[in-house]
Design an enzyme around this catalytic site. Structure first.
Site, PDB file in Angstrom:
ATOM      1  N   THR A   1      47.427  46.049  35.391  1.00 42.61           N
ATOM      2  CA  THR A   1      47.650  46.181  36.837  1.00 42.61           C
ATOM      3  C   THR A   1      46.465  45.712  37.666  1.00 42.61           C
ATOM      4  O   THR A   1      45.383  45.427  37.155  1.00 42.61           O
ATOM      5  CB  THR A   1      47.887  47.661  37.211  1.00 42.61           C
ATOM      6  OG1 THR A   1      46.661  48.351  37.025  1.00 42.61           O
ATOM      7  CG2 THR A   1      48.955  48.288  36.361  1.00 42.61           C
TER       8      THR A   1
ATOM      9  N   HIS B   1      44.944  47.611  39.509  1.00 41.73           N
ATOM     10  CA  HIS B   1      44.070  48.760  39.642  1.00 41.73           C
ATOM     11  C   HIS B   1      42.652  48.470  39.141  1.00 41.73           C
ATOM     12  O   HIS B   1      41.685  48.938  39.732  1.00 41.73           O
ATOM     13  CB  HIS B   1      44.684  49.938  38.866  1.00 41.73           C
ATOM     14  CG  HIS B   1      44.325  51.263  39.423  1.00 41.73           C
ATOM     15  ND1 HIS B   1      44.597  51.611  40.728  1.00 41.73           N
ATOM     16  CD2 HIS B   1      43.712  52.337  38.870  1.00 41.73           C
ATOM     17  CE1 HIS B   1      44.159  52.834  40.941  1.00 41.73           C
ATOM     18  NE2 HIS B   1      43.620  53.297  39.837  1.00 41.73           N
TER      19      HIS B   1
HETATM   20  N1  INI Z   1      38.661  55.074  36.459  1.00 44.94           N
HETATM   21  C1  INI Z   1      37.753  54.637  35.557  1.00 44.94           C
HETATM   22  O1  INI Z   1      36.642  55.175  35.500  1.00 44.94           O
HETATM   23  N2  INI Z   1      38.074  53.611  34.712  1.00 44.94           N
HETATM   24  C2  INI Z   1      39.277  52.987  34.757  1.00 44.94           C
HETATM   25  O2  INI Z   1      39.496  52.061  33.937  1.00 44.94           O
HETATM   26  C3  INI Z   1      40.247  53.409  35.703  1.00 44.94           C
HETATM   27  N3  INI Z   1      41.539  52.758  35.784  1.00 44.94           N
HETATM   28  O3  INI Z   1      41.717  51.728  35.147  1.00 44.94           O
HETATM   29  O4  INI Z   1      42.417  53.203  36.460  1.00 44.94           O
HETATM   30  C4  INI Z   1      39.895  54.498  36.563  1.00 44.94           C
HETATM   31  N4  INI Z   1      40.775  54.946  37.474  1.00 44.94           N
HETATM   32  C5  INI Z   1      40.628  56.222  38.132  1.00 44.94           C
HETATM   33  C6  INI Z   1      39.810  56.132  39.411  1.00 44.94           C
HETATM   34  O5  INI Z   1      38.458  55.888  39.136  1.00 44.94           O
HETATM   35  C7  INI Z   1      39.895  57.431  40.223  1.00 44.94           C
HETATM   36  O6  INI Z   1      39.425  58.495  39.441  1.00 44.94           O
HETATM   37  C8  INI Z   1      41.320  57.760  40.698  1.00 44.94           C
HETATM   38  O7  INI Z   1      41.904  56.656  41.338  1.00 44.94           O
HETATM   39  C9  INI Z   1      41.291  58.962  41.680  1.00 44.94           C
HETATM   40  O8  INI Z   1      40.536  58.627  42.842  1.00 44.94           O
END
Ligand code: INI
Length: 155
Positions: free
Chosen positions: A87, A89
């Site tokens: 994604t 993301h």
């Molecule tokens: N957070 C990470 O530390 N590493 C990731 O790979 C990741 N992915 O891929 O989604 C990730 N997502 C969570 C993000 O940091 C927040 O904790 C969440 O969006 C809440 O604010």
């Protein structure tokens, strides 16, 4: 004559904050472990280290800034692992985290070290958080100590 400033990574008496994400904990716990061991190796006392665990990398900047503003902390080390999925993301998390950490350094005037892995694969993340060889947490510890010394030299 050229004036050159360069920091040396001495740990004696240094007070360090660490913010480590719990997301991808199988990687970040090794980064944290490598980081702590390196700080101890350089003479930083256990009682001079404050660790905050945050849910994911995106939560790192806020807590890093809070720690960096504390009088008794001279540098903050940020540890996280962002691993590309299918994604968008990944880019949002990686870029948001990097920008936020840079902001925390500038807003506090203290070194806030970027020890966040952003990798394509789990294998790459494992390689950069190895207990014996490459470990970005260990590198971040040295960078923090070097930066504290550098900032003290440039008045
Ligand atoms: N957070 C990470 O530390 N590493 C990731 O790979 C990741 N992915 O891929 O989604 C990730 N997502 C969570 C993000 O940091 C927040 O904790 C969440 O969006 C809440 O604010």
């Amino acid at each position: 004559m050229v004036t050159t400033f360069e920091g040396k990574p001495g740990g004696r008496g240094k007070k360090i904050g660490i913010v480590a994400a719990k997301f991808n904990d199988f990687v970040t716990r090794r980064l944290l472990d490598g980081c702590l061991k390196e700080l101890f190796k350089h003479g930083v006392r256990k009682s001079d280290i404050t660790v905050a665990r945050v849910p994911g990398s995106l939560e790192i900047p806020l807590v890093a800034l809070r720690l960096a503003k504390r009088k008794n902390i001279q540098a903050v080390i940020c540890l996280g692992a962002v691993i590309r999925g299918e994604t968008l993301h990944f880019d949002l998390v990686a870029e948001g985290t990097a920008a936020g950490i840079a902001h925390a350094a500038l807003a506090s005037g203290k070194p806030v070290i970027f020890g966040v892995l952003a990798t394509e694969t789990i294998e790459q993340a494992n390689k950069r958080s190895d207990e014996k060889k490459d470990n970005k947490g260990r590198d971040a510890a040295v960078d923090a100590l070097e930066m504290i010394d550098l900032m003290a030299r440039i008045k």
